[in-house]
Scaffold this active site. Sequence first.
Site, mmCIF file in Angstrom:
data_model
loop_
_atom_site.group_PDB
_atom_site.id
_atom_site.type_symbol
_atom_site.label_atom_id
_atom_site.label_comp_id
_atom_site.label_asym_id
_atom_site.label_seq_id
_atom_site.Cartn_x
_atom_site.Cartn_y
_atom_site.Cartn_z
ATOM 1 N N TYR A 52 0.709 -1.192 -0.048
ATOM 2 C CA TYR A 52 0.153 -0.042 0.046
ATOM 3 C C TYR A 52 0.939 1.350 0.058
ATOM 4 C CZ TYR A 52 -4.951 -1.046 0.211
ATOM 5 O OH TYR A 52 -6.306 -1.232 -0.098
ATOM 6 N N GLU A 54 -0.578 4.653 -0.385
ATOM 7 C CA GLU A 54 -1.482 6.005 -0.961
ATOM 8 C C GLU A 54 -0.432 7.280 -0.623
ATOM 9 O OE1 GLU A 54 -4.649 5.270 1.609
ATOM 10 O OE2 GLU A 54 -5.633 3.916 -0.077
ATOM 11 N N ASP A 201 -6.372 13.404 -25.128
ATOM 12 C CA ASP A 201 -6.128 11.893 -24.698
ATOM 13 C C ASP A 201 -5.612 10.961 -26.005
ATOM 14 O OD1 ASP A 201 -6.717 9.092 -24.493
ATOM 15 O OD2 ASP A 201 -8.774 9.247 -23.833
ATOM 16 N N THR A 227 -3.255 5.676 -22.239
ATOM 17 C CA THR A 227 -2.956 4.610 -21.564
ATOM 18 C C THR A 227 -1.513 4.273 -21.800
ATOM 19 O OG1 THR A 227 -3.548 3.593 -23.429
ATOM 20 C CG2 THR A 227 -5.488 3.569 -21.877
ATOM 21 N N LYS A 230 -0.944 0.435 -25.335
ATOM 22 C CA LYS A 230 -1.327 0.438 -26.522
ATOM 23 C C LYS A 230 0.022 0.797 -27.404
ATOM 24 C CE LYS A 230 -6.063 1.882 -26.122
ATOM 25 N NZ LYS A 230 -6.519 2.610 -24.780
ATOM 26 N N ARG A 236 -0.889 -2.600 -18.776
ATOM 27 C CA ARG A 236 -2.189 -2.162 -18.640
ATOM 28 C C ARG A 236 -2.182 -1.153 -17.692
ATOM 29 N NH1 ARG A 236 -6.463 -3.366 -21.586
ATOM 30 N NH2 ARG A 236 -5.049 -4.764 -22.700
HETATM 31 N N1 DSN Z 1 -10.954 0.300 -25.619
HETATM 32 C C1 DSN Z 1 -9.679 1.114 -26.158
HETATM 33 C C2 DSN Z 1 -9.899 0.904 -27.906
HETATM 34 O O1 DSN Z 1 -9.719 -0.276 -28.191
HETATM 35 O O2 DSN Z 1 -9.321 1.670 -28.500
HETATM 36 C C3 DSN Z 1 -9.820 2.334 -25.869
HETATM 37 O O3 DSN Z 1 -9.971 2.179 -24.527
#
Ligand code: DSN
Length: 423
Positions: A52, A54, A201, A227, A230, A236
Amino acid sequence: MFSSLLAADPEVHASVVAEVTRQRHDLELIASENHASLAVMEAMGSPLTNKYAEGLPGRRYYGGCEHVDVVENIARKRARELFTVEGCPLGVNVQPHSGAQANSAVFLTLMQPGDTFLGLDLSHGGHLTHGSPVNSSGKIYQAFHYTLREDGYLDMDQVRDLARKHRPKVIVCGASAYPRTIDFAAFGAIAREVDAVLMADIAHIAGLVAAGVHPSPFPHCDVVTTTTHKTLRGPRGGLILAKRERIKAMNSAVFPGTQGGPLMHVIAAKAVAFGEALQPSFRIYQQQVLENASAMADRLVERGHRLVSGGTDNHLMLLDLSDHPLSGKDAENLLGSAGITVNKNTVPGERRSPFVTSGVRLGTPAMTTRGMQRAEAVQVADWIADLLASPSDATLLARVRADLHALCGQFPLYPELGGGGAA
Ligand code: DSN
């Protein structure tokens, strides 16, 4: 493979091994997926999950944080290094559990309930968290949406008109299914004109931005979310980058605003991934992602297919099946049965339901991580075109499936894990 898991829980182990086998045998063309390195996954699977922590490094609500503090500081330093542009000092928060969490934390700092913002329409390539009525962003705030032009490009005149009309507190740029370069400077000019905060984003294009093969959202944007799994090819998770003067508010919005304890094992994996992204090889990888996408798009067009906007500038393309007898859902199932994993996607002017759709989104980040290049991208495009032209031909399906598995065998995934060969 995974011997402790096998001993403790054969049932879960069997599914984990089956998933590794699927990833090895099949070809991943889902534009938002990638294959993280073993180093990233080792960090993610480490005992840091037990801790933990925080708060922020040096200011925690729990004892025993001296080592996770080091890890989080490494992640923050590397993220800053990856995304800073000259003359625009950044603050970062590496704690968001996901892109959706990052977006909701940012909205919490920038808006009050009922405030107005602009984002890209979901069916034109936007994201649920950009104001969809089924998401908290669309329930708590008042969202207005811009759309693509008929030619499939962002309509900056419409963005300006909507901004002048609605005077939004925030303008969100960035997309989940937009195949073209985003003109952050043009968004910046509109945001300044109407005195809105500009948020990007960049979940899909973060790896391209980090490698310098897509223009940076800074200095035009005030806040950027992404994120990390990707094109950035990490674990993730989510990340917030902001002009330095804004980061304090973002930190409070993440914790205690929207999250409890940070996932320190994931933050360690983010640190590893950011370290990988700082290497020269990462730029070469991202250039290849673009080259593969462009080769695949060109071949699909040569084979008579329509793509939204006619092609791609980035890692993804959208096959437009509006006038094709197969829906997006049919195509996803057909390609999936040949071992090509894709997702159905709405297209601008969608006439089918969102569960059926008239589009398929294709992306090259994962296949490029396996080492595939232009020749393989063209071959895969040919297989897709062959299958869509003859969806009931069982002999063709069997041949493509066999050839695809043979190709995947030439580009082994996680061979170090052992357990039944690379493909
Ligand atoms: N679900 C993602 C995508 O496939 O683009 C975006 O969050």
